[in-house]
Design an enzyme around this catalytic site. Sequence first.
Site, short mmCIF file in Angstrom:
data_model
loop_
_atom_site.label_atom_id
_atom_site.label_comp_id
_atom_site.label_asym_id
_atom_site.label_seq_id
_atom_site.Cartn_x
_atom_site.Cartn_y
_atom_site.Cartn_z
N THR A 42 0.84 -1.19 0.00
CA THR A 42 0.00 0.00 0.00
C THR A 42 0.88 1.24 0.00
O THR A 42 2.03 1.19 0.44
CB THR A 42 -0.93 0.05 1.23
OG1 THR A 42 -1.84 1.15 1.10
CG2 THR A 42 -0.15 0.21 2.53
N GLY B 204 -13.05 8.93 0.08
CA GLY B 204 -13.93 8.14 -0.79
C GLY B 204 -15.40 8.42 -0.54
O GLY B 204 -15.85 9.58 -0.47
N ASP C 252 -17.09 7.96 2.13
CA ASP C 252 -17.41 8.10 3.56
C ASP C 252 -18.53 9.10 3.86
O ASP C 252 -19.39 8.82 4.71
CB ASP C 252 -16.15 8.49 4.36
CG ASP C 252 -15.26 7.30 4.65
OD1 ASP C 252 -15.67 6.16 4.36
OD2 ASP C 252 -14.16 7.52 5.18
N ASN D 209 -0.81 3.96 1.15
CA ASN D 209 -1.70 4.73 2.01
C ASN D 209 -1.16 4.69 3.44
O ASN D 209 -1.10 3.64 4.07
CB ASN D 209 -3.10 4.10 1.93
CG ASN D 209 -4.11 4.83 2.78
OD1 ASN D 209 -3.84 5.18 3.91
ND2 ASN D 209 -5.28 5.06 2.20
N GLU E 49 -1.77 -3.86 -12.50
CA GLU E 49 -3.09 -3.32 -12.85
C GLU E 49 -4.17 -4.07 -12.07
O GLU E 49 -4.14 -5.30 -11.99
CB GLU E 49 -3.34 -3.48 -14.35
CG GLU E 49 -4.34 -2.47 -14.85
CD GLU E 49 -4.68 -2.71 -16.31
OE1 GLU E 49 -5.81 -2.35 -16.69
OE2 GLU E 49 -3.84 -3.26 -17.03
N ASP F 39 -7.82 -5.07 -1.17
CA ASP F 39 -8.63 -4.39 -2.18
C ASP F 39 -10.01 -4.19 -1.58
O ASP F 39 -10.50 -5.05 -0.84
CB ASP F 39 -8.72 -5.19 -3.48
CG ASP F 39 -9.28 -4.33 -4.60
OD1 ASP F 39 -8.93 -3.14 -4.70
OD2 ASP F 39 -10.09 -4.84 -5.40
N SER F 40 -10.60 -3.05 -1.86
CA SER F 40 -11.87 -2.74 -1.19
C SER F 40 -12.76 -1.89 -2.09
O SER F 40 -12.31 -1.36 -3.11
CB SER F 40 -11.61 -2.01 0.12
OG SER F 40 -10.89 -0.81 -0.10
N ARG G 76 -12.38 -2.77 6.49
CA ARG G 76 -10.92 -2.96 6.49
C ARG G 76 -10.45 -3.41 7.88
O ARG G 76 -9.59 -4.27 8.00
CB ARG G 76 -10.24 -1.66 6.08
CG ARG G 76 -8.76 -1.81 5.81
CD ARG G 76 -8.19 -0.57 5.14
NE ARG G 76 -8.83 -0.32 3.86
CZ ARG G 76 -9.73 0.61 3.62
NH1 ARG G 76 -10.10 1.44 4.57
NH2 ARG G 76 -10.28 0.73 2.43
P1 IMP Z 1 -8.73 0.75 -2.26
O1 IMP Z 1 -8.97 -0.71 -2.17
O2 IMP Z 1 -8.18 1.33 -0.99
O3 IMP Z 1 -7.95 1.12 -3.46
O4 IMP Z 1 -10.17 1.43 -2.39
C1 IMP Z 1 -10.91 1.42 -3.59
C2 IMP Z 1 -11.98 2.49 -3.55
O5 IMP Z 1 -13.07 2.03 -2.76
C3 IMP Z 1 -11.54 3.80 -2.93
O6 IMP Z 1 -10.97 4.63 -3.89
C4 IMP Z 1 -12.87 4.35 -2.43
O7 IMP Z 1 -13.56 4.97 -3.47
C5 IMP Z 1 -13.61 3.09 -2.03
N1 IMP Z 1 -13.41 2.79 -0.60
C6 IMP Z 1 -12.77 1.72 -0.07
N2 IMP Z 1 -12.76 1.77 1.27
C7 IMP Z 1 -13.40 2.91 1.59
C8 IMP Z 1 -13.71 3.52 2.86
O8 IMP Z 1 -13.36 3.04 3.95
N3 IMP Z 1 -14.38 4.68 2.79
C9 IMP Z 1 -14.76 5.25 1.61
N4 IMP Z 1 -14.49 4.75 0.42
C10 IMP Z 1 -13.82 3.57 0.41
#
Ligand code: IMP
Length: 203
Positions: free
Chosen positions: A8, A158, A160, A10, A41, A70-71, A186
């Site tokens: 990550t 995101g 939220d 982040n 990718e 991934d989320s 998460r």
């Molecule tokens: P990633 O898996 O962290 O890349 O998240 C993918 C996308 O899912 C993010 O860009 C957000 O748009 C959305 N997302 C994932 N987790 C959250 C969260 O906890 N709050 C808000 N949006 C989320």
Amino acid sequence: MRTLVFATHNRKKLAELVELAGPLGLEVVPASSFPGLEPPEEDGATFADNAAKKARHTARFTGLPALADDSGLEVEALQGAPGVHSARFAGPGARDANNNAKLLTLLADVPAAARGARFVCTMALADPAGPLGEAVHLTTGTCAGEILTAPRGQGGFGYDPLFFVASEGLTFAELPSAAKHRLSHRGHAMRAMIAFLSTYALS
Ligand code: IMP
């Protein structure tokens, strides 16, 4: 001390995992510690596909056990969309505000009772030199809520500000970060992975 790479960039996610992994004697280092390590990718059909791909790629590149996540958001009235496309829902390069605006537009005619949604997070552990071999271990966490008709709150990221958790009477953007971590998709996925790691002989 055993070392694990977390795929990550982040800082908040990293800090959460470092805190949970410390008591297990695990040192967690971010992907940014490895020059030349680029994320693959994210073109999988599921959160699990993407998390597994990232974890395997990171383990191969670094020679160390690797975790990836991934989320995204699944909205009932949109048959699970935006799902794996959450980050770029409004198109390539979309910002959070664009994605939220698109979501509100698509749900404009959907009544309060039909605005259910959930966040989903899948974590993957790849440890090719350890007992897992070519397999990955997956954990998934979810958090149920509802999509509001207008944003509320300044925190988080995101979706939220649109994601309302009835038990708290607040959106994810209004919850203090420790409370969000306790409830969130998460947080659940990370704690399940930590429980697995506490019994697993990492390479
Ligand atoms: P990633 O898996 O962290 O890349 O998240 C993918 C996308 O899912 C993010 O860009 C957000 O748009 C959305 N997302 C994932 N987790 C959250 C969260 O906890 N709050 C808000 N949006 C989320």
